[in-house]
Enzyme design. Structure first.
Site: not given
Length: 295
Positions: A112-114, A153
């Site tokens: 979810r936030d790679f 991000t």
């Protein structure tokens, strides 16, 4: 060498840390940063991770130039430029990490936030994925979606997730495609300082990825032309598939891994071994208070 960061624990950071402890204590892969331990003492909490001496991928692709250098008019990078073969190896390591999360855990785990800040490099510049504080456990169904609040991000969020909150493993594939573009171009995902039409990396790069002449022109100038055009074309094709607007058109991470392996194998300096050398140092890290995965 041990580094320690300690911050007060609140409700949000407590949930953030517990999620990482829960996930990483159950997941073991040479492509994920290992959790060595956990400690809680009243209002303080520590997560102990393996120390990755070469820092984050972001620190190498987008180094911060010290203010004194800017004032002097110098353009000195804080770290050495990553060469082409090292970038290919990092791309493959990251793909293997996401393949493990999506296809070798049950149910699948969606990062979810790679992003390139969460890709850490060991002393051999082998990459491992970190920061699972906002990860989500997905559905057991093929491409099953989870509806959740939007976290992540800016510049890396898949369009369907950003607009609807519907999260799937293909959301991570999109984020991976953005990181692949960063490796190719040396650009950040969103840069409002660039000319109009170049602010968003994905929209600027997508029409160039299938045009050989324009593709070569968009490669990171720091590479100074030291890359194989044939390999560049193949990697660009992978990136183009990963950043497709419609999730169903994006590949599985297994397909990405299988496409990258023969490209990386061409280089005698890069090993395709799935087990990178173990780092000799550790870091003690306190999860930030911003962000949790209680949704």
């Amino acid at each position: 060498m041990i580094r320690v960061l300690i911050e007060p624990c609140n409700h949000q950071s407590f949930g953030y840390g517990l999620l990482q402890v829960d996930l990483l204590s159950r997941m073991h892969s040479p492509h994920l940063v290992g959790l060595l331990g956990y400690c809680a003492d009243q209002s303080h909490r520590l997560l102990v991770f393996e120390f990755m001496p070469n820092g984050s991928l972001k620190g190498h692709l987008h180094p911060v130039i010290p203010a004194v250098d800017v004032a002097a008019g110098e353009q000195r990078d804080a770290r050495p430029t990553l060469d082409w073969q090292t970038r290919l190896g990092i791309a493959l390591d990251c793909a293997r990490a996401l393949e493990f999360l999506h296809e070798h855990t049950s149910p699948a785990v969606i990062h979810r936030d790679f992003n390139c800040s969460n890709v850490l490099l060991d002393h051999n510049y082998r990459a491992r994925v970190s920061d699972f504080g906002t990860a989500k456990v997905g559905s057991n169904k093929a491409n099953g979606q989870v509806v959740t609040r939007v976290l992540g991000t800016t510049g890396y969020l898949a369009p369907e997730y950003a607009s609807t909150g519907k999260l799937t493993t293909k959301s991570d594939v999109y984020s991976y495609g953005v990181v692949l573009l960063e490796l190719l171009t040396g650009r950040v995902p969103v840069d409002t300082q660039r000319p109009p039409g170049q602010h968003v990396l994905v929209s600027w790069a997508l029409p160039r990825l299938t045009n050989r002449e324009r593709l070569v022109q968009m490669v990171d100038p720091a590479l100074k032309g030291q890359f194989a055009v044939k390999d560049l074309i193949q990697v660009a094709a992978i990136a183009a598939m990963c950043i497709q607007t419609k999730a169903e058109y994006r590949p599985l991470m297994t397909d990405v891994v299988q496409s990258l392996i023969p490209i990386v194998k061409k280089s005698p300096s890069m090993s395709c071994s799935s087990t990178p050398a173990r780092p000799l140092q550790h870091v003690v890290y306190m999860s930030p208070a911003a962000g949790s995965n209680t949704s």
